[in-house]
Motif scaffolding. Structure first.
Motif, PDB file in Angstrom:
ATOM      1  N   UNK A 170       0.856  -1.196   0.000  1.00 39.75           N
ATOM      2  CA  UNK A 170       0.000   0.000   0.000  1.00 39.75           C
ATOM      3  C   UNK A 170       0.882   1.233   0.000  1.00 39.75           C
ATOM      4  N   UNK A 171       0.691   2.064  -1.007  1.00 40.95           N
ATOM      5  CA  UNK A 171       1.422   3.321  -1.097  1.00 40.95           C
ATOM      6  C   UNK A 171       0.659   4.427  -0.392  1.00 40.95           C
ATOM      7  N   UNK A 172       1.321   5.560  -0.215  1.00 39.78           N
ATOM      8  CA  UNK A 172       0.653   6.692   0.430  1.00 39.78           C
ATOM      9  C   UNK A 172       1.260   7.993  -0.060  1.00 39.78           C
ATOM     10  N   UNK A 173       0.726   9.072   0.412  1.00 41.56           N
ATOM     11  CA  UNK A 173       1.224  10.401   0.054  1.00 41.56           C
ATOM     12  C   UNK A 173       2.169  10.962   1.118  1.00 41.56           C
ATOM     13  N   UNK A 174       2.500  10.179   2.146  1.00 37.34           N
ATOM     14  CA  UNK A 174       3.441  10.638   3.154  1.00 37.34           C
ATOM     15  C   UNK A 174       4.822  10.813   2.528  1.00 37.34           C
ATOM     16  N   UNK A 175       5.535  11.838   2.949  1.00 34.19           N
ATOM     17  CA  UNK A 175       6.848  12.146   2.373  1.00 34.19           C
ATOM     18  C   UNK A 175       7.824  10.974   2.519  1.00 34.19           C
ATOM     19  N   UNK A 176       7.826  10.298   3.668  1.00 32.93           N
ATOM     20  CA  UNK A 176       8.745   9.176   3.874  1.00 32.93           C
ATOM     21  C   UNK A 176       8.449   8.010   2.925  1.00 32.93           C
ATOM     22  N   UNK A 177       7.208   7.913   2.453  1.00 31.58           N
ATOM     23  CA  UNK A 177       6.840   6.845   1.528  1.00 31.58           C
ATOM     24  C   UNK A 177       7.196   7.173   0.087  1.00 31.58           C
ATOM     25  N   UNK A 178       7.725   8.372  -0.144  1.00 31.95           N
ATOM     26  CA  UNK A 178       8.116   8.777  -1.499  1.00 31.95           C
ATOM     27  C   UNK A 178       9.630   8.791  -1.677  1.00 31.95           C
ATOM     28  N   UNK A 179      10.366   8.379  -0.650  1.00 38.54           N
ATOM     29  CA  UNK A 179      11.829   8.398  -0.729  1.00 38.54           C
ATOM     30  C   UNK A 179      12.332   7.242  -1.592  1.00 38.54           C
ATOM     31  N   UNK A 180      13.550   7.389  -2.076  1.00 37.72           N
ATOM     32  CA  UNK A 180      14.144   6.326  -2.895  1.00 37.72           C
ATOM     33  C   UNK A 180      14.339   5.056  -2.078  1.00 37.72           C
ATOM     34  N   UNK A 181      14.673   5.198  -0.802  1.00 36.64           N
ATOM     35  CA  UNK A 181      14.851   4.027   0.063  1.00 36.64           C
ATOM     36  C   UNK A 181      13.546   3.227   0.173  1.00 36.64           C
ATOM     37  N   UNK A 182      12.441   3.924   0.378  1.00 38.75           N
ATOM     38  CA  UNK A 182      11.149   3.235   0.476  1.00 38.75           C
ATOM     39  C   UNK A 182      10.792   2.573  -0.859  1.00 38.75           C
ATOM     40  N   UNK A 183      11.063   3.277  -1.954  1.00 37.17           N
ATOM     41  CA  UNK A 183      10.799   2.719  -3.280  1.00 37.17           C
ATOM     42  C   UNK A 183      11.614   1.441  -3.498  1.00 37.17           C
ATOM     43  N   UNK A 184      12.875   1.448  -3.111  1.00 33.34           N
ATOM     44  CA  UNK A 184      13.730   0.266  -3.257  1.00 33.34           C
ATOM     45  C   UNK A 184      13.202  -0.885  -2.406  1.00 33.34           C
ATOM     46  N   UNK A 185      12.733  -0.580  -1.206  1.00 34.26           N
ATOM     47  CA  UNK A 185      12.154  -1.610  -0.333  1.00 34.26           C
ATOM     48  C   UNK A 185      10.936  -2.251  -0.993  1.00 34.26           C
ATOM     49  N   UNK A 186      10.082  -1.425  -1.589  1.00 28.00           N
ATOM     50  CA  UNK A 186       8.887  -1.937  -2.261  1.00 28.00           C
ATOM     51  C   UNK A 186       9.261  -2.757  -3.494  1.00 28.00           C
ATOM     52  N   UNK A 187      10.242  -2.291  -4.263  1.00 33.40           N
ATOM     53  CA  UNK A 187      10.707  -3.032  -5.439  1.00 33.40           C
ATOM     54  C   UNK A 187      11.268  -4.394  -5.013  1.00 33.40           C
ATOM     55  N   UNK A 188      11.967  -4.443  -3.892  1.00 32.40           N
ATOM     56  CA  UNK A 188      12.499  -5.718  -3.396  1.00 32.40           C
ATOM     57  C   UNK A 188      11.374  -6.687  -3.037  1.00 32.40           C
ATOM     58  N   UNK A 224      -0.167  -7.364  -4.887  1.00 34.33           N
ATOM     59  CA  UNK A 224      -1.209  -6.363  -5.122  1.00 34.33           C
ATOM     60  C   UNK A 224      -0.632  -5.001  -4.787  1.00 34.33           C
ATOM     61  N   UNK A 225      -0.756  -4.069  -5.720  1.00 35.88           N
ATOM     62  CA  UNK A 225      -0.293  -2.701  -5.511  1.00 35.88           C
ATOM     63  C   UNK A 225      -1.507  -1.792  -5.382  1.00 35.88           C
ATOM     64  N   UNK A 226      -1.555  -1.070  -4.276  1.00 37.71           N
ATOM     65  CA  UNK A 226      -2.670  -0.173  -4.000  1.00 37.71           C
ATOM     66  C   UNK A 226      -2.104   1.219  -3.729  1.00 37.71           C
ATOM     67  N   UNK A 227      -2.555   2.218  -4.481  1.00 33.93           N
ATOM     68  CA  UNK A 227      -2.070   3.602  -4.342  1.00 33.93           C
ATOM     69  C   UNK A 227      -0.561   3.699  -4.533  1.00 33.93           C
ATOM     70  N   UNK A 228      -0.057   3.133  -5.599  1.00 37.27           N
ATOM     71  CA  UNK A 228       1.388   3.061  -5.821  1.00 37.27           C
ATOM     72  C   UNK A 228       1.818   3.736  -7.117  1.00 37.27           C
ATOM     73  N   UNK A 277      -3.683   8.611 -14.724  1.00 36.88           N
ATOM     74  CA  UNK A 277      -2.677   7.639 -15.157  1.00 36.88           C
ATOM     75  C   UNK A 277      -2.403   7.781 -16.648  1.00 36.88           C
ATOM     76  N   UNK A 278      -1.149   7.581 -17.020  1.00 37.14           N
ATOM     77  CA  UNK A 278      -0.753   7.696 -18.424  1.00 37.14           C
ATOM     78  C   UNK A 278      -1.352   6.558 -19.240  1.00 37.14           C
ATOM     79  N   UNK A 279      -1.749   6.876 -20.455  1.00 36.05           N
ATOM     80  CA  UNK A 279      -2.320   5.879 -21.351  1.00 36.05           C
ATOM     81  C   UNK A 279      -1.356   4.711 -21.614  1.00 36.05           C
ATOM     82  N   UNK A 280      -0.049   4.959 -21.829  1.00 33.38           N
ATOM     83  CA  UNK A 280       0.858   3.814 -22.025  1.00 33.38           C
ATOM     84  C   UNK A 280       0.874   2.858 -20.827  1.00 33.38           C
ATOM     85  N   UNK A 281       0.723   3.389 -19.626  1.00 34.35           N
ATOM     86  CA  UNK A 281       0.648   2.521 -18.448  1.00 34.35           C
ATOM     87  C   UNK A 281      -0.642   1.708 -18.475  1.00 34.35           C
TER      88      UNK A 281
END
Length: 191
Positions: A75-93, A106-110, A171-175
Protein backbone atom coordinates in the motif's frame (compact mmCIF):
# COMPACT_ATOMS: atom_id res chain seq x y z
CA UNK A 1 -12.30 -0.84 -23.52
CA UNK A 2 -10.53 0.71 -20.59
CA UNK A 3 -12.82 -0.80 -18.00
CA UNK A 4 -15.77 1.28 -19.19
CA UNK A 5 -18.66 -1.15 -18.76
CA UNK A 6 -21.25 0.84 -20.76
CA UNK A 7 -18.91 1.15 -23.74
CA UNK A 8 -18.14 -2.57 -23.64
CA UNK A 9 -21.84 -3.48 -23.63
CA UNK A 10 -22.51 -1.21 -26.64
CA UNK A 11 -19.58 -2.64 -28.60
CA UNK A 12 -20.58 -6.24 -27.85
CA UNK A 13 -24.18 -5.50 -28.85
CA UNK A 14 -23.10 -3.95 -32.19
CA UNK A 15 -20.64 -6.78 -32.85
CA UNK A 16 -23.27 -9.42 -32.17
CA UNK A 17 -25.92 -7.59 -34.17
CA UNK A 18 -23.76 -7.46 -37.32
CA UNK A 19 -21.83 -10.74 -37.04
CA UNK A 20 -24.33 -13.15 -35.51
CA UNK A 21 -27.64 -12.04 -36.94
CA UNK A 22 -29.77 -15.15 -36.22
CA UNK A 23 -28.08 -16.27 -33.00
CA UNK A 24 -29.29 -15.06 -29.60
CA UNK A 25 -26.78 -12.89 -27.74
CA UNK A 26 -24.85 -14.59 -24.96
CA UNK A 27 -24.42 -12.52 -21.79
CA UNK A 28 -20.92 -11.39 -20.85
CA UNK A 29 -19.22 -13.62 -18.26
CA UNK A 30 -19.28 -12.37 -14.66
CA UNK A 31 -16.38 -10.09 -13.70
CA UNK A 32 -15.24 -12.46 -10.93
CA UNK A 33 -14.91 -15.24 -13.51
CA UNK A 34 -12.82 -13.01 -15.81
CA UNK A 35 -10.55 -12.01 -12.91
CA UNK A 36 -10.12 -15.63 -11.80
CA UNK A 37 -9.23 -16.67 -15.38
CA UNK A 38 -6.59 -13.93 -15.57
CA UNK A 39 -5.02 -14.86 -12.25
CA UNK A 40 -4.51 -18.53 -13.13
CA UNK A 41 -3.20 -17.98 -16.68
CA UNK A 42 0.54 -17.24 -16.87
CA UNK A 43 0.26 -16.02 -20.46
CA UNK A 44 -2.13 -13.13 -19.75
CA UNK A 45 -1.22 -9.55 -18.97
CA UNK A 46 -1.00 -8.33 -15.43
CA UNK A 47 -4.32 -7.11 -14.02
CA UNK A 48 -5.58 -3.62 -13.20
CA UNK A 49 -8.80 -3.46 -11.22
CA UNK A 50 -10.73 -0.23 -11.44
CA UNK A 51 -12.90 0.28 -8.41
CA UNK A 52 -14.96 2.74 -6.38
CA UNK A 53 -14.45 3.51 -2.69
CA UNK A 54 -11.49 1.11 -2.42
CA UNK A 55 -13.84 -1.87 -2.50
CA UNK A 56 -11.76 -4.14 -4.77
CA UNK A 57 -9.21 -5.36 -2.21
CA UNK A 58 -11.72 -6.79 0.30
CA UNK A 59 -13.76 -8.22 -2.60
CA UNK A 60 -10.72 -10.07 -3.99
CA UNK A 61 -10.11 -11.82 -0.69
CA UNK A 62 -13.79 -12.16 0.27
CA UNK A 63 -14.67 -13.87 -3.03
CA UNK A 64 -11.59 -16.11 -2.72
CA UNK A 65 -10.11 -14.73 -5.95
CA UNK A 66 -6.83 -14.26 -4.09
CA UNK A 67 -5.37 -16.36 -1.31
CA UNK A 68 -4.21 -14.36 1.72
CA UNK A 69 -1.40 -16.86 2.35
CA UNK A 70 0.25 -16.44 -1.07
CA UNK A 71 -0.57 -12.80 -1.85
CA UNK A 72 1.45 -9.80 -0.72
CA UNK A 73 -0.30 -6.40 -0.57
CA UNK A 74 1.79 -3.23 -0.89
CA UNK A 75 0.00 0.00 0.00
CA UNK A 76 1.42 3.32 -1.10
CA UNK A 77 0.65 6.69 0.43
CA UNK A 78 1.22 10.40 0.05
CA UNK A 79 3.44 10.64 3.15
CA UNK A 80 6.85 12.15 2.37
CA UNK A 81 8.74 9.18 3.87
CA UNK A 82 6.84 6.84 1.53
CA UNK A 83 8.12 8.78 -1.50
CA UNK A 84 11.83 8.40 -0.73
CA UNK A 85 14.14 6.33 -2.89
CA UNK A 86 14.85 4.03 0.06
CA UNK A 87 11.15 3.23 0.48
CA UNK A 88 10.80 2.72 -3.28
CA UNK A 89 13.73 0.27 -3.26
CA UNK A 90 12.15 -1.61 -0.33
CA UNK A 91 8.89 -1.94 -2.26
CA UNK A 92 10.71 -3.03 -5.44
CA UNK A 93 12.50 -5.72 -3.40
CA UNK A 94 9.10 -7.04 -2.26
CA UNK A 95 8.08 -7.31 -5.92
CA UNK A 96 11.39 -9.02 -6.70
CA UNK A 97 10.67 -11.63 -4.00
CA UNK A 98 7.19 -12.23 -5.42
CA UNK A 99 8.73 -12.72 -8.88
CA UNK A 100 11.21 -15.25 -7.49
CA UNK A 101 8.48 -17.13 -5.57
CA UNK A 102 5.86 -17.08 -8.34
CA UNK A 103 3.34 -15.37 -6.09
CA UNK A 104 0.83 -12.54 -6.55
CA UNK A 105 1.53 -8.98 -5.49
CA UNK A 106 -1.21 -6.36 -5.12
CA UNK A 107 -0.29 -2.70 -5.51
CA UNK A 108 -2.67 -0.17 -4.00
CA UNK A 109 -2.07 3.60 -4.34
CA UNK A 110 1.39 3.06 -5.82
CA UNK A 111 1.66 5.59 -8.66
CA UNK A 112 5.33 6.25 -7.85
CA UNK A 113 6.42 2.64 -8.49
CA UNK A 114 4.98 1.94 -11.95
CA UNK A 115 7.87 3.49 -13.88
CA UNK A 116 10.26 0.96 -12.37
CA UNK A 117 8.03 -1.89 -13.54
CA UNK A 118 7.64 -1.11 -17.25
CA UNK A 119 9.69 -4.13 -18.43
CA UNK A 120 7.86 -6.33 -15.93
CA UNK A 121 4.47 -5.07 -17.08
CA UNK A 122 5.49 -5.52 -20.73
CA UNK A 123 6.42 -9.11 -19.86
CA UNK A 124 9.65 -8.65 -21.78
CA UNK A 125 11.21 -11.93 -20.68
CA UNK A 126 14.81 -12.91 -21.23
CA UNK A 127 15.76 -16.56 -21.03
CA UNK A 128 19.09 -17.56 -19.54
CA UNK A 129 20.50 -21.07 -19.84
CA UNK A 130 22.42 -22.22 -16.79
CA UNK A 131 25.42 -24.53 -16.82
CA UNK A 132 23.25 -27.46 -15.68
CA UNK A 133 20.96 -26.94 -18.71
CA UNK A 134 18.04 -25.39 -16.82
CA UNK A 135 16.49 -22.33 -18.42
CA UNK A 136 15.58 -19.38 -16.19
CA UNK A 137 13.00 -16.78 -17.12
CA UNK A 138 14.26 -13.30 -16.26
CA UNK A 139 12.88 -9.74 -16.22
CA UNK A 140 14.55 -6.38 -15.73
CA UNK A 141 13.64 -4.24 -12.72
CA UNK A 142 14.78 -0.61 -12.87
CA UNK A 143 15.15 2.19 -10.36
CA UNK A 144 16.30 5.40 -11.98
CA UNK A 145 19.41 4.65 -14.03
CA UNK A 146 20.07 1.34 -12.23
CA UNK A 147 18.55 -1.90 -13.45
CA UNK A 148 18.85 -5.55 -12.52
CA UNK A 149 17.83 -8.85 -14.09
CA UNK A 150 15.62 -10.87 -11.74
CA UNK A 151 14.29 -14.41 -11.98
CA UNK A 152 10.56 -14.89 -12.63
CA UNK A 153 8.79 -18.10 -11.61
CA UNK A 154 5.52 -19.10 -13.27
CA UNK A 155 2.54 -17.95 -11.24
CA UNK A 156 3.88 -14.43 -10.65
CA UNK A 157 1.19 -11.80 -11.19
CA UNK A 158 0.82 -8.11 -10.43
CA UNK A 159 -2.63 -6.81 -9.55
CA UNK A 160 -2.96 -3.03 -9.44
CA UNK A 161 -6.02 -1.57 -7.74
CA UNK A 162 -6.94 1.97 -8.75
CA UNK A 163 -9.95 4.18 -8.23
CA UNK A 164 -11.80 4.49 -11.57
CA UNK A 165 -11.73 8.28 -11.61
CA UNK A 166 -8.00 8.36 -10.78
CA UNK A 167 -7.21 5.91 -13.60
CA UNK A 168 -9.22 7.86 -16.18
CA UNK A 169 -7.93 11.29 -15.14
CA UNK A 170 -4.36 10.81 -13.87
CA UNK A 171 -2.68 7.64 -15.16
CA UNK A 172 -0.75 7.70 -18.42
CA UNK A 173 -2.32 5.88 -21.35
CA UNK A 174 0.86 3.81 -22.02
CA UNK A 175 0.65 2.52 -18.45
CA UNK A 176 -3.04 1.66 -18.77
CA UNK A 177 -2.36 -0.22 -22.01
CA UNK A 178 0.00 -2.62 -20.25
CA UNK A 179 -2.82 -4.23 -18.24
CA UNK A 180 -5.92 -6.28 -18.63
CA UNK A 181 -8.46 -3.98 -16.99
CA UNK A 182 -11.61 -5.00 -15.16
CA UNK A 183 -14.06 -2.96 -13.13
CA UNK A 184 -14.66 -4.56 -9.73
CA UNK A 185 -17.28 -3.06 -7.45
CA UNK A 186 -19.63 -4.68 -4.91
CA UNK A 187 -22.47 -4.73 -7.48
CA UNK A 188 -20.35 -6.97 -9.73
CA UNK A 189 -20.15 -9.80 -7.22
CA UNK A 190 -23.47 -9.39 -5.40
CA UNK A 191 -25.69 -9.50 -8.50
Amino acid sequence: FGGKKDLLEKVLHCFHEFCFINIPQVPAPPVAELIRANLVDDSTRHLMLLTKNSSALPLLFGCKLLDERTTRVLIGSEFEDDKTELHLITQINQIKLAMANGSTIVLLNHDNIYEALYDVLNQRYLYRKEQNGNIKKMLRLAIGSRSQLCQVVNGFKIVVIVEQTHAYNHLDLPLLNRFEKQVLCPDDVIG
